[in-house]
Design an enzyme around this catalytic site. Structure first.
Site, PDB file in Angstrom:
ATOM      1  N   HIS A  42      -7.634   9.700  -1.530  1.00  0.00           N
ATOM      2  CA  HIS A  42      -6.881   9.768  -0.282  1.00  0.00           C
ATOM      3  C   HIS A  42      -7.621  10.497   0.839  1.00  0.00           C
ATOM      4  O   HIS A  42      -7.634  10.045   1.981  1.00  0.00           O
ATOM      5  CB  HIS A  42      -5.522  10.436  -0.524  1.00  0.00           C
ATOM      6  CG  HIS A  42      -4.475  10.009   0.454  1.00  0.00           C
ATOM      7  ND1 HIS A  42      -3.145   9.938   0.130  1.00  0.00           N
ATOM      8  CD2 HIS A  42      -4.551   9.613   1.754  1.00  0.00           C
ATOM      9  CE1 HIS A  42      -2.451   9.522   1.174  1.00  0.00           C
ATOM     10  NE2 HIS A  42      -3.285   9.321   2.166  1.00  0.00           N
ATOM     11  N   TYR A  65       2.689  10.189  -0.423  1.00  0.00           N
ATOM     12  CA  TYR A  65       3.839   9.732   0.362  1.00  0.00           C
ATOM     13  C   TYR A  65       5.156  10.086  -0.319  1.00  0.00           C
ATOM     14  O   TYR A  65       6.206  10.044   0.321  1.00  0.00           O
ATOM     15  CB  TYR A  65       3.808   8.217   0.563  1.00  0.00           C
ATOM     16  CG  TYR A  65       2.591   7.662   1.259  1.00  0.00           C
ATOM     17  CD1 TYR A  65       1.682   8.496   1.940  1.00  0.00           C
ATOM     18  CD2 TYR A  65       2.317   6.304   1.235  1.00  0.00           C
ATOM     19  CE1 TYR A  65       0.566   7.973   2.563  1.00  0.00           C
ATOM     20  CE2 TYR A  65       1.202   5.776   1.862  1.00  0.00           C
ATOM     21  CZ  TYR A  65       0.331   6.607   2.519  1.00  0.00           C
ATOM     22  OH  TYR A  65      -0.783   6.082   3.135  1.00  0.00           O
ATOM     23  N   ASP A  82       0.845  -1.198   0.000  1.00  0.00           N
ATOM     24  CA  ASP A  82       0.000   0.000   0.000  1.00  0.00           C
ATOM     25  C   ASP A  82       0.879   1.247   0.000  1.00  0.00           C
ATOM     26  O   ASP A  82       1.723   1.432   0.886  1.00  0.00           O
ATOM     27  CB  ASP A  82      -0.891   0.008   1.249  1.00  0.00           C
ATOM     28  CG  ASP A  82      -1.762   1.252   1.338  1.00  0.00           C
ATOM     29  OD1 ASP A  82      -2.941   1.186   0.980  1.00  0.00           O
ATOM     30  OD2 ASP A  82      -1.243   2.310   1.783  1.00  0.00           O
ATOM     31  N   LYS A 139      -3.146   5.827  -4.103  1.00  0.00           N
ATOM     32  CA  LYS A 139      -4.220   6.768  -3.799  1.00  0.00           C
ATOM     33  C   LYS A 139      -4.076   8.030  -4.639  1.00  0.00           C
ATOM     34  O   LYS A 139      -2.957   8.424  -4.995  1.00  0.00           O
ATOM     35  CB  LYS A 139      -4.190   7.132  -2.303  1.00  0.00           C
ATOM     36  CG  LYS A 139      -4.186   5.900  -1.402  1.00  0.00           C
ATOM     37  CD  LYS A 139      -3.971   6.265   0.065  1.00  0.00           C
ATOM     38  CE  LYS A 139      -3.750   5.016   0.898  1.00  0.00           C
ATOM     39  NZ  LYS A 139      -2.386   4.455   0.733  1.00  0.00           N
TER      40      LYS A 139
END
Length: 308
Positions: free
Chosen positions: A116, A54, A49, A83
């Site tokens: 997200h 990120y 994931d 996401k």
């Protein structure tokens, strides 16, 4: 011996089989993400994931391709989630930017694509874009993250697809009881981010007592609690011994009394929620820009070649 938990799947509402346990890479650099992904896959993990936000999709993509080669696996053996970046939300923008995410991940499709955060005024249009991506075959399942009951109702009112997954903060301190009941009624699977609950949960004396009884760590005890609650979990670690230990929760079970004890720790207290989050209103209102591609070591892993 690989934990049986890593081989277990749950059937989503569209019939796709999703692993119940995987690796998260939040707050990992591209180097850390690439290394932890390779370590996890080598040790039997089959679900990864990540998220554009990120800043480590490039590292994850490299790690996946390297692990596939090193472990003689095929793409279909893995379940990969990413996401939609909050700054990309909106119908056209989501469609335009998703191909770049696929390129960073070195994939032709992802198994699960999530919104997200529910960015005000945009998440409904973003959901419509996810439906289009799903129908195009670039995504095997679609879902949301950090959506409360009101946000889910907005999607339900569209009359189209319901999310296959909602990824929420879930751990002994925040158990999302009302939301979980709502999701169960809608056929939406719950997936946990921050499944360990941080230091407060990991140092809780009640959890420690239960862990000692089973000869397990508090982390393993919490992850077993999440599992017995029927929640998909993706703990993050950059250390091989911890990656392995996190998955070793198939050789014990919590009793009803032990489950009740941990349930009693619920505070319904989020560590972060979108009303207080910088991206709540989207990039135009906050002035926050998409700087993901300039994060440290992103470009290095975007172009790094996998040795075959």
């Amino acid at each position: 011996m690989t934990s049986k938990i890593l081989q277990e799947t749950t059937k989503l509402s569209n019939g796709v089989q999703m692993p119940v346990f995987g690796l998260g890479v939040w707050k990992s650099s591209n180097k850390e993400a690439a290394e932890s992904v390779q370590t996890a896959i080598k040790n039997g993990y089959r679900m990864i994931d990540t998220a554009k936000q990120y800043g480590n999709e490039a590292g994850v993509g490299y790690g996946i391709q390297k692990a596939l080669v090193d472990n003689h696996l095929n793409r279909k053996d893995l379940f990969v989630t990413t996401k939609i970046f909050n700054g990309d939300q909106g119908f056209e923008s989501t469609l335009e930017n998703f191909n770049e995410q696929l390129d960073a991940l070195r994939l032709s499709y992802v198994d699960l694509l999530l919104i997200h955060w529910p960015v005000e005024g945009k998440y409904v249009d973003t959901w419509l874009a996810l439906e289009e991506l799903y129908n195009s075959g670039k995504v095997r399942a679609i879902g949301v993250s950090n959506f409360d009951e009101a946000n889910l109702a907005d999607i339900e009112n569209l009359g189209g697809l319901m999310p296959h997954v909602n990824q929420m903060e879930f751990n002994p301190l925040i158990q999302e009881e009302h939301l979980l009941n709502k999701m169960n009624g809608l056929g939406v699977a719950m997936e946990a981010w921050s499944p360990l609950g941080g230091g407060e949960a990991l140092s809780n004396p009640d959890i420690q007592a239960i862990a000692d009884k089973h000869g397990k760590s508090t982390a393993q005890t919490i992850l077993r609690f999440d599992y017995q609650m029927g929640v998909i979990t993706i703990p993050k670690s950059a250390h091989e011994e911890r990656i392995i230990a996190n998955s070793e929760i198939d050789d014990f079970a919590l009793s009803e009394d032990e489950m009740a004890t941990i349930k009693g720790l619920n505070q319904e207290k989020h560590t972060i929620w979108h009303q207080d989050f910088a991206w709540h209103k989207g990039s135009e209102e906050t002035g926050v820009k998409d700087e993901v591609s300039s994060w440290p070591d992103y470009d290095e892993y975007l172009t790094k070649k996998v040795e075959y």
